[in-house]
Design a protein around this motif. Sequence first.
Motif, PDB file in Angstrom:
ATOM      1  N   ALA A  32       0.822  -1.207   0.000  1.00 61.67           N
ATOM      2  CA  ALA A  32       0.000   0.000   0.000  1.00 61.67           C
ATOM      3  C   ALA A  32       0.854   1.255   0.000  1.00 61.67           C
ATOM      4  CB  ALA A  32      -0.930  -0.003   1.215  1.00 61.67           C
ATOM      5  N   VAL A  33       1.953   1.219   0.735  1.00 61.63           N
ATOM      6  CA  VAL A  33       2.862   2.362   0.770  1.00 61.63           C
ATOM      7  C   VAL A  33       3.456   2.598  -0.601  1.00 61.63           C
ATOM      8  CG1 VAL A  33       5.052   3.204   1.683  1.00 61.63           C
ATOM      9  CG2 VAL A  33       3.395   2.162   3.222  1.00 61.63           C
ATOM     10  N   LYS A  34       3.796   1.531  -1.299  1.00 60.44           N
ATOM     11  CA  LYS A  34       4.395   1.680  -2.622  1.00 60.44           C
ATOM     12  C   LYS A  34       3.412   2.261  -3.633  1.00 60.44           C
ATOM     13  CE  LYS A  34       8.153  -1.589  -2.272  1.00 60.44           C
ATOM     14  NZ  LYS A  34       8.867  -2.689  -2.888  1.00 60.44           N
ATOM     15  N   LYS A  35       2.147   1.971  -3.458  1.00 56.52           N
ATOM     16  CA  LYS A  35       1.168   2.531  -4.379  1.00 56.52           C
ATOM     17  C   LYS A  35       0.955   4.013  -4.135  1.00 56.52           C
ATOM     18  CE  LYS A  35      -1.441  -1.722  -5.295  1.00 56.52           C
ATOM     19  NZ  LYS A  35      -2.740  -2.426  -5.095  1.00 56.52           N
ATOM     20  N   ALA A  36       0.870   4.390  -2.849  1.00 52.84           N
ATOM     21  CA  ALA A  36       0.553   5.776  -2.511  1.00 52.84           C
ATOM     22  C   ALA A  36       1.783   6.639  -2.320  1.00 52.84           C
ATOM     23  CB  ALA A  36      -0.295   5.800  -1.244  1.00 52.84           C
ATOM     24  N   GLY A  37       2.913   6.008  -2.006  1.00 56.52           N
ATOM     25  CA  GLY A  37       4.123   6.748  -1.690  1.00 56.52           C
ATOM     26  C   GLY A  37       4.210   7.014  -0.205  1.00 56.52           C
ATOM     27  N   PRO A  38       5.413   7.248   0.302  1.00 56.62           N
ATOM     28  CA  PRO A  38       5.590   7.511   1.728  1.00 56.62           C
ATOM     29  C   PRO A  38       4.795   8.740   2.174  1.00 56.62           C
ATOM     30  CG  PRO A  38       7.699   7.086   0.646  1.00 56.62           C
ATOM     31  CD  PRO A  38       6.680   7.233  -0.432  1.00 56.62           C
ATOM     32  N   VAL A  39       4.168   8.625   3.337  1.00 61.89           N
ATOM     33  CA  VAL A  39       3.403   9.747   3.883  1.00 61.89           C
ATOM     34  C   VAL A  39       3.926  10.191   5.241  1.00 61.89           C
ATOM     35  CG1 VAL A  39       1.303   9.168   2.628  1.00 61.89           C
ATOM     36  CG2 VAL A  39       1.684   8.174   4.893  1.00 61.89           C
ATOM     37  N   ASN A  40       4.864   9.433   5.793  1.00 64.55           N
ATOM     38  CA  ASN A  40       5.438   9.760   7.095  1.00 64.55           C
ATOM     39  C   ASN A  40       6.930  10.022   6.972  1.00 64.55           C
ATOM     40  OD1 ASN A  40       3.070   7.560   7.820  1.00 64.55           O
ATOM     41  ND2 ASN A  40       3.182   9.245   9.276  1.00 64.55           N
ATOM     42  N   PHE A  41       7.416  10.989   7.728  1.00 66.38           N
ATOM     43  CA  PHE A  41       8.830  11.318   7.723  1.00 66.38           C
ATOM     44  C   PHE A  41       9.610  10.332   8.599  1.00 66.38           C
ATOM     45  CE2 PHE A  41       6.777  15.254   6.524  1.00 66.38           C
ATOM     46  CZ  PHE A  41       7.620  15.753   5.538  1.00 66.38           C
ATOM     47  N   VAL A  42      10.878  10.149   8.266  1.00 65.82           N
ATOM     48  CA  VAL A  42      11.760   9.302   9.061  1.00 65.82           C
ATOM     49  C   VAL A  42      12.395  10.154  10.155  1.00 65.82           C
ATOM     50  CG1 VAL A  42      13.764   7.773   9.032  1.00 65.82           C
ATOM     51  CG2 VAL A  42      12.239   7.850   7.049  1.00 65.82           C
ATOM     52  N   LEU A  52      15.910   3.848  13.782  1.00 67.29           N
ATOM     53  CA  LEU A  52      15.081   4.834  13.112  1.00 67.29           C
ATOM     54  C   LEU A  52      13.628   4.371  13.077  1.00 67.29           C
ATOM     55  CD1 LEU A  52      17.531   5.421  10.140  1.00 67.29           C
ATOM     56  CD2 LEU A  52      16.959   7.153  11.851  1.00 67.29           C
ATOM     57  N   GLU A  53      12.730   5.338  12.933  1.00 63.82           N
ATOM     58  CA  GLU A  53      11.321   5.026  12.832  1.00 63.82           C
ATOM     59  C   GLU A  53      10.631   6.115  12.030  1.00 63.82           C
ATOM     60  OE1 GLU A  53      10.334   4.912  16.962  1.00 63.82           O
ATOM     61  OE2 GLU A  53      10.020   7.077  17.124  1.00 63.82           O
ATOM     62  N   LEU A  54       9.379   5.899  11.704  1.00 60.33           N
ATOM     63  CA  LEU A  54       8.572   6.911  11.051  1.00 60.33           C
ATOM     64  C   LEU A  54       7.899   7.770  12.121  1.00 60.33           C
ATOM     65  CD1 LEU A  54       6.903   4.778   8.231  1.00 60.33           C
ATOM     66  CD2 LEU A  54       9.114   5.966   8.214  1.00 60.33           C
ATOM     67  N   ASP A  55       7.424   8.933  11.720  1.00 58.99           N
ATOM     68  CA  ASP A  55       6.838   9.818  12.726  1.00 58.99           C
ATOM     69  C   ASP A  55       5.453   9.366  13.193  1.00 58.99           C
ATOM     70  OD1 ASP A  55       5.274  10.587  10.567  1.00 58.99           O
ATOM     71  OD2 ASP A  55       6.149  12.587  10.387  1.00 58.99           O
ATOM     72  N   PHE A  60      11.497   1.853  11.033  1.00 61.79           N
ATOM     73  CA  PHE A  60      12.066   2.044   9.697  1.00 61.79           C
ATOM     74  C   PHE A  60      13.518   1.564   9.704  1.00 61.79           C
ATOM     75  CE2 PHE A  60      14.348   4.345   6.376  1.00 61.79           C
ATOM     76  CZ  PHE A  60      13.552   4.060   5.280  1.00 61.79           C
ATOM     77  N   ILE A  61      13.777   0.507   8.950  1.00 62.28           N
ATOM     78  CA  ILE A  61      15.139   0.004   8.765  1.00 62.28           C
ATOM     79  C   ILE A  61      15.535   0.325   7.331  1.00 62.28           C
ATOM     80  CG2 ILE A  61      16.619  -2.036   8.684  1.00 62.28           C
ATOM     81  CD1 ILE A  61      14.876  -3.289  10.830  1.00 62.28           C
ATOM     82  N   PRO A  62      16.524   1.215   7.116  1.00 61.69           N
ATOM     83  CA  PRO A  62      16.895   1.605   5.747  1.00 61.69           C
ATOM     84  C   PRO A  62      17.651   0.492   5.036  1.00 61.69           C
ATOM     85  CG  PRO A  62      18.353   2.671   7.339  1.00 61.69           C
ATOM     86  CD  PRO A  62      17.313   1.935   8.134  1.00 61.69           C
ATOM     87  N   ALA A 203      11.315  20.127   1.304  1.00 64.63           N
ATOM     88  CA  ALA A 203      11.319  20.107   2.773  1.00 64.63           C
ATOM     89  C   ALA A 203      10.057  19.474   3.348  1.00 64.63           C
ATOM     90  CB  ALA A 203      11.495  21.525   3.322  1.00 64.63           C
ATOM     91  N   ASP A 204       8.972  19.489   2.606  1.00 66.62           N
ATOM     92  CA  ASP A 204       7.718  18.890   3.065  1.00 66.62           C
ATOM     93  C   ASP A 204       7.412  17.569   2.373  1.00 66.62           C
ATOM     94  OD1 ASP A 204       6.996  20.909   4.943  1.00 66.62           O
ATOM     95  OD2 ASP A 204       6.432  22.212   3.262  1.00 66.62           O
ATOM     96  N   GLU A 205       8.440  16.944   1.805  1.00 68.02           N
ATOM     97  CA  GLU A 205       8.257  15.695   1.061  1.00 68.02           C
ATOM     98  C   GLU A 205       8.769  14.510   1.895  1.00 68.02           C
ATOM     99  OE1 GLU A 205       7.346  12.854  -0.667  1.00 68.02           O
ATOM    100  OE2 GLU A 205       6.861  14.521  -2.027  1.00 68.02           O
ATOM    101  N   PRO A 206       7.884  13.633   2.389  1.00 63.75           N
ATOM    102  CA  PRO A 206       8.320  12.493   3.211  1.00 63.75           C
ATOM    103  C   PRO A 206       9.211  11.499   2.470  1.00 63.75           C
ATOM    104  CG  PRO A 206       5.963  12.889   3.448  1.00 63.75           C
ATOM    105  CD  PRO A 206       6.424  13.720   2.289  1.00 63.75           C
ATOM    106  N   THR A 207       9.187  11.524   1.135  1.00 64.55           N
ATOM    107  CA  THR A 207      10.075  10.641   0.372  1.00 64.55           C
ATOM    108  C   THR A 207      11.541  10.974   0.634  1.00 64.55           C
ATOM    109  OG1 THR A 207       8.400  10.413  -1.344  1.00 64.55           O
ATOM    110  CG2 THR A 207      10.644   9.853  -1.968  1.00 64.55           C
ATOM    111  N   VAL A 208      11.822  12.208   1.011  1.00 63.51           N
ATOM    112  CA  VAL A 208      13.191  12.606   1.317  1.00 63.51           C
ATOM    113  C   VAL A 208      13.519  12.199   2.749  1.00 63.51           C
ATOM    114  CG1 VAL A 208      14.825  14.506   1.513  1.00 63.51           C
ATOM    115  CG2 VAL A 208      13.131  14.491  -0.341  1.00 63.51           C
TER     116      VAL A 208
END
Length: 491
Positions: A32-42, A52-55, A60-62, A203-208
């Motif tokens: 589901a994440v891959k379809k919609a794209g990341p929505v949470n920051f690391v 590490l984790e998401l907000d 989150f394991i890179p 700066a507001d892109e969770p993919t980064v």
Amino acid sequence: MSRASFLILSVLVFCGAAYIRTNVDAHNNDVAVKKAGPVNFVRVSTLNPAYLELDNGALFIPVGINICWPRFVSSEDSVMNKMEYYLDQLGKNGGNFTRIWLSAPAFEVEHEKAGSYDETIARRIDRLVAIAKRNGIRIKFCLENFRALTNLPPMFAGSVPFDKPIYDKSGGGGLSSMKDFFTTARGKDLYLKRVEFLAKRYADEPTVFGWELWNEMNSVRIEDKKILEDWTSEMLGEVKRRVPKQLVMQSLGSYDTETATEWYRNYSVMPGNQIAQVHRYLDPGAKLEVSKGAMDKLAYDAVRTLKDWDLKKPVLLSEVGAVQAHHAGPSELYPKDSAGMMLHDYLYAAFFAGAAGPGQSWHWDYYIDKHHLWYQLARFNKAIRGLDPRTEDFKPFVKEENGLTVYGLQGKKTVLLWCRDQANTWEKELGQGIKPTRLSGLSVTLPFKVKVAKVSFYDPWKDKEMVLKNGNTIALPDFQRSGIVRLSVKH
């Protein structure tokens, strides 16, 4: 159905759905994440700062490699086709992380004139972010890499320039030296204006995932290292203010000399450096003996050195691989390593040393893609499936037994063992052509006592799992090179 039964059933369905959603969210590469794209920051974990984790609190394991730029292509279509291919391969094989050099020609927005930014190249980066988002991949952007203002062109075919002539006086940039860049208002302004241009887009892109100030800061041609330390300390704060939702960090060159220890300690302890990164390569010209030896040991040692400083932050082996002497080019071993034994070793060694993720390979094209080794990332994910190192609070240990080096992680609910055949080395398999031996009748004994509920074994070379007999001494099945034992612990 009675009203009470209906209410109970509703609660059970709701709780079941919540349980499923929580576990889906926690999985690094959920469909589901891959379809919609990341929505949470690391972020650095609030439960355990070593990870590490998401907000939203999910682990989150890179898991990924450096895919820093496309080699040997320059046109818009060829650049984007190659990068899309790489990111698709990464995503299909369970990867969720990569590193991109924004200073590489393919992605450099400031290439014609100091302080002038190319919207066409910026849109290319937009496309890259969109491809990564589609694949559920976070990007670490490396902001700069130049080591001199002029006269440092690409070191070999497919490499990138290590100078920035547009910053020099002769190129209209107004700087006369690298010292000017790091110490004057003009130099700092050039750096930060470029950051601001990029931050406005991302700066507001969770993919980064985050921003790396410089590739291998200690390789910059300037004698006074304190200038570089002071600049890094200042810019970590300045960049963070511009990208408050994303991580900021710095990098240093391959940890292959004793003198690098001071560099690494000074940069790793900086409060603004949110992730302590280490680079290390198998290099026959290295001064440190560990950098010329077994791949598992050189990777493990690099992470443990930083971890032993008790940094209270994540550590990542963020560049690792093999090179010709003194980094003259990709290693001559790569064409022979079609099985990916070196990749396997530094993936696991870093994680078992306590890093926040597996080792992150360089040479994405000369090695990983050439031998179609992307699947090794999926195998790593399978080996650690269901584990949460934040709550396990793993304590690494190493022991040698029956010709094996056993790398262990002792957790609160789980003990994980990576059993590596000591006789199977790159010198033998790749240098001498000696195939790995089939190991039979071996066992390993835990160096401590636990109540074992279940023991399983995963063979990452055959992608097979099996249940073993419970106990503190584990009889291993037949395997080659390495295997992973998982023990569930009773309380």
